[in-house]
Design an enzyme around this catalytic site. Structure first.
Site, PDB file in Angstrom:
ATOM      1  CG  ASP A   1      46.146  44.512  15.875  1.00 14.90           C
ATOM      2  OD1 ASP A   1      45.810  43.480  15.279  1.00 14.90           O
ATOM      3  OD2 ASP A   1      47.231  44.629  16.480  1.00 14.90           O
TER       4      ASP A   1
ATOM      5  CG  HIS B   1      44.352  38.255   9.493  1.00 11.41           C
ATOM      6  ND1 HIS B   1      45.613  37.693   9.586  1.00 11.41           N
ATOM      7  CD2 HIS B   1      44.105  38.824  10.712  1.00 11.41           C
ATOM      8  CE1 HIS B   1      46.107  37.918  10.787  1.00 11.41           C
ATOM      9  NE2 HIS B   1      45.214  38.592  11.498  1.00 11.41           N
TER      10      HIS B   1
END
Length: 307
Positions: free
Chosen positions: A148, A221
């Site tokens: 992330d 995404h």
């Protein structure tokens, strides 16, 4: 130069507490909150001097709906409520709160110590809304198993992206914060193949290699959040997100810091509403936004002036 709060641009820590509170609307409570805010920089400094190895940061931010009570004569130029978007079952709720304490360091015990000290100062004027412990998971991965924050700006670019400048002189050194708590459906996520997961993210899982642009699906995404402005420049935010979880719920505390709320709003719109063909971010099929809050974190100088 106006001093921004250190936690706005500091590098990631291993542990964080995200604490949201509501504050009484009485004049006495507002005055007490001003004194509380004025003490934040010195309190952080005391922790950092006593425990230098812990790299502790305390970021305090005021909710968009509470701001005018605290500072009725001056408001950050772009401070508005949390943006709400809906696409069938997928929505981004607006769940306003008055105050955010984002406390982070390399030691969970010191985060806890700071949180107790600060909330005791607020006393009965404050009501706890949520307290979530974020932690570094493996090699900085989300609980979905993917790394992330890969696209975060580095070095001085973090200031350019996250800190208000001369465009709003009264609030230079501040930062707009959007906070969301996502709950992941990891059982559903882990039922699909790794290749399906990678196609949804637009990057590989094991070695964190981003797909080439031509190989990304419109619903990926990384495509939905990789946006350009009218001049072709990348639209950026500074993410201070962290996984959280226990045996009953698991997810991500998504924290976006910016010199303007517009980049975050555009990314969220792209994720939820998608493109002209309706291609939204398919990661949203496996996670649910439970909260959505907009804050402004004033400069350290502004905080000290409240005393």
């Amino acid at each position: 130069m106006t001093r921004f709060q250190s936690g706005v641009i500091a590098e990631a820590n291993t542990d964080a507490l995200f604490i949201t509170l509501n504050i009484s609307r009485s004049a006495e409570a507002v005055d007490k909150l001003r004194m509380f805010l004025a003490q934040i920089p010195s309190t952080e400094s005391q922790f950092r001097q006593r425990y230098p190895e812990a790299d502790l940061h305390i970021t305090v931010a005021i909710g968009s709906e509470y701001w005018d009570l605290l500072s009725p004569d001056q408001r950050p130029a772009q401070l508005t409520g949390f943006p709400v978007f809906s696409n069938k079952e997928i929505t981004t709720p607006h769940t306003p709160v008055d105050l955010l304490l984002h406390i982070r360091s390399e030691r969970h015990d010191l985060n806890y110590e700071a949180s107790v000290l600060l909330t005791e100062r607020l006393g009965s004027d404050a009501t706890l809304v949520e307290e979530n412990h974020g932690f570094r998971y493996l090699d900085s991965r989300d609980l979905t198993g993917f790394v992330d924050g890969t696209e975060n700006p580095e070095g001085d670019d973090r200031i350019v992206v996250a800190v208000v400048g001369d465009e709003d002189p009264a609030f230079s050194g501040g930062s707009y914060i959007h906070l969301q708590r996502y709950e992941h459906d990891l059982k559903a996520w882990n039922r699909i193949t790794v290749k399906q997961q990678e196609d949804i993210l637009g990057r590989t899982k094991a070695d964190n290699e981003e797909y080439a642009s031509e190989d990304k699906a419109a619903f990926a995404h990384t495509r939905r959040t990789s946006l350009k402005d009218a001049e072709g420049n990348s639209i950026e935010i500074l993410r201070h997100s962290m996984p959280y979880g226990d045996l009953s719920k698991k997810g991500l505390m998504f924290a976006a810091y910016g010199r303007s709320p517009e980049p975050f709003t555009k990314m969220l719109e792209s994720m939820i509403l998608g493109d002209e063909q309706g291609n939204y971010d398919h990661l949203m099929n496996y996670t649910t936004a439970v909260t959505g809050q907009a804050f402004f974190a004033p400069s350290a100088d502004w905080l000290e002036q409240q005393g």
